[in-house]
Design an enzyme around this catalytic site. Structure first.
Site, PDB file in Angstrom:
ATOM      1  N   ARG A   1       0.734  -1.380   0.053  1.00  0.00           N
ATOM      2  CA  ARG A   1       0.094  -0.146  -0.107  1.00  0.00           C
ATOM      3  C   ARG A   1       0.824   1.292  -0.030  1.00  0.00           C
ATOM      4  NH1 ARG A   1      -2.328  -3.204  -1.486  1.00  0.00           N
ATOM      5  NH2 ARG A   1      -4.516  -4.187  -1.102  1.00  0.00           N
TER       6      ARG A   1
ATOM      7  N   SER B   1     -11.500   2.165   2.467  1.00  0.00           N
ATOM      8  CA  SER B   1     -10.947   1.422   3.673  1.00  0.00           C
ATOM      9  C   SER B   1     -10.099   2.172   4.277  1.00  0.00           C
ATOM     10  CB  SER B   1     -10.118   0.343   3.080  1.00  0.00           C
ATOM     11  OG  SER B   1     -10.998  -0.822   2.022  1.00  0.00           O
TER      12      SER B   1
ATOM     13  N   GLU C   1      -4.954   3.580   5.999  1.00  0.00           N
ATOM     14  CA  GLU C   1      -4.853   3.830   4.527  1.00  0.00           C
ATOM     15  C   GLU C   1      -5.516   5.187   4.184  1.00  0.00           C
ATOM     16  OE1 GLU C   1      -6.452   1.255   1.572  1.00  0.00           O
ATOM     17  OE2 GLU C   1      -5.779  -0.685   2.669  1.00  0.00           O
TER      18      GLU C   1
END
Length: 305
Positions: A174, A227, A297
């Protein structure tokens, strides 16, 4: 001469002062940009970056607004929104190479797969945001990450723009480590031909199944954060938050979604501070109960006290 006055002499794109940013984010909360800029092209972006560097003005890039939380107190400096600059395509017997502008939606990549009968980026189907954001966050699912299909990244800085080969950059779960002060402008993506009709059909089915799963499990009918946390190794952030009894918890107009605990929704009138409170509440509860440190995130930008 002020930074704005100097920039207006050379900048050809759109400039707006005190521009509200909440409408440009998926959660629809937060304050305004001191200065909002939409460059006309990559050369215009270089002008902006050089002027900001000379004046020591901070630059924040706003992608599609997914996984982004803007402070209620706004964002200092200049916020850059990159247009959807058109890309290029070269298709051959082995597959296809595509150049996408970083301001284009991620859906352009699955769209290119469908149009040309290619496979390889099924995991991107249904992920919100822009291609530049997908690069910067190495977006993906358990089935794959953006780096899998990247060949090269064009990055602009105050000195100009150049292409970086994929392996020149550091890719992590990520995230992609970009040079300081640089902005992704274009992405070169490689997709491949399927081995046969069965693989092509499986690719299409995988994308449709992913979209259907997202519609069933994610609160897409409400403004949302996307998310909130990365999944910790061997587990799911949503499961841990739900196990702490936090599903449905409200703060002001924000709520930890009842259908998916790793999402926060705006029920109406939520402030960025409400969303931030729920993020920290979930982190603290999961840490205390399970000893797991959740990594957000959602990127918080702006003036946070």
């Amino acid at each position: 001469m002020s930074f704005l006055a100097e920039l207006q002499r050379h900048f050809r794109g759109e400039l707006r002062e005190n521009e509200p940013l909440a409408p440009r984010t998926s959660v629809k909360a937060g304050g305004a940009a001191d200065l909002f800029a939409r460059p006309a092209d990559a050369g215009d972006l270089r002008v902006l970056l050089a002027a900001a560097a000379d004046a020591e003005v901070p630059v924040t890039v706003l992608g599609g607004g997914a996984n982004t939380l803007v402070s209620d107190e706004g964002v200092a400096g200049v916020v850059v929104k990159l247009p959807a600059w058109s890309g290029e395509a070269q298709v051959d017997e082995a597959g296809g190479t595509f150049v996408f502008g970083s301001g284009e939606p991620i859906t352009k990549i699955p769209g290119a797969m469908k149009k040309h009968g290619l496979v390889g980026a099924e995991f991107l189907a249904g992920i919100p945001g822009t291609i530049g954001g997908a690069c910067a966050m190495n977006a993906g699912t358990k089935n794959g990450e953006t780096v899998r299909v990247v060949q090269a990244v064009e990055i602009a800085s105050p000195e100009g723009a150049r292409w970086w080969a994929r392996d020149e950059l550091v890719w992590r779960y990520r995230s992609c480590e970009l040079p300081a002060g640089a902005v992704v402008t274009r992405l070169e993506v490689r997709l491949r031909r399927p081995a046969g009709e069965a693989e092509l059909a499986a690719s299409r089915e995988a994308m449709e199944a992913d979209l259907a799963y997202r519609k069933r499990t994610q609160p897409l009918h409400l403004p949302n954060s996307g998310s909130v946390f990365q999944n910790p190794p061997g587990d799911f952030a949503g499961r841990l938050i739900e196990a702490c009894g936090l599903k449905g918890l409200r703060q002001g107009g924000a709520q930890i979604a009842e259908g998916h605990a790793n999402w926060i929704v705006n029920l109406g009138g939520a402030r960025a501070a409400d969303v931030s409170f729920l993020i920290e509440k979930a982190r603290a509860e999961v840490r205390e109960r399970f000893g797991v440190e959740l990594t957000p995130e959602v990127k918080r930008i702006g003036r946070w006290s």
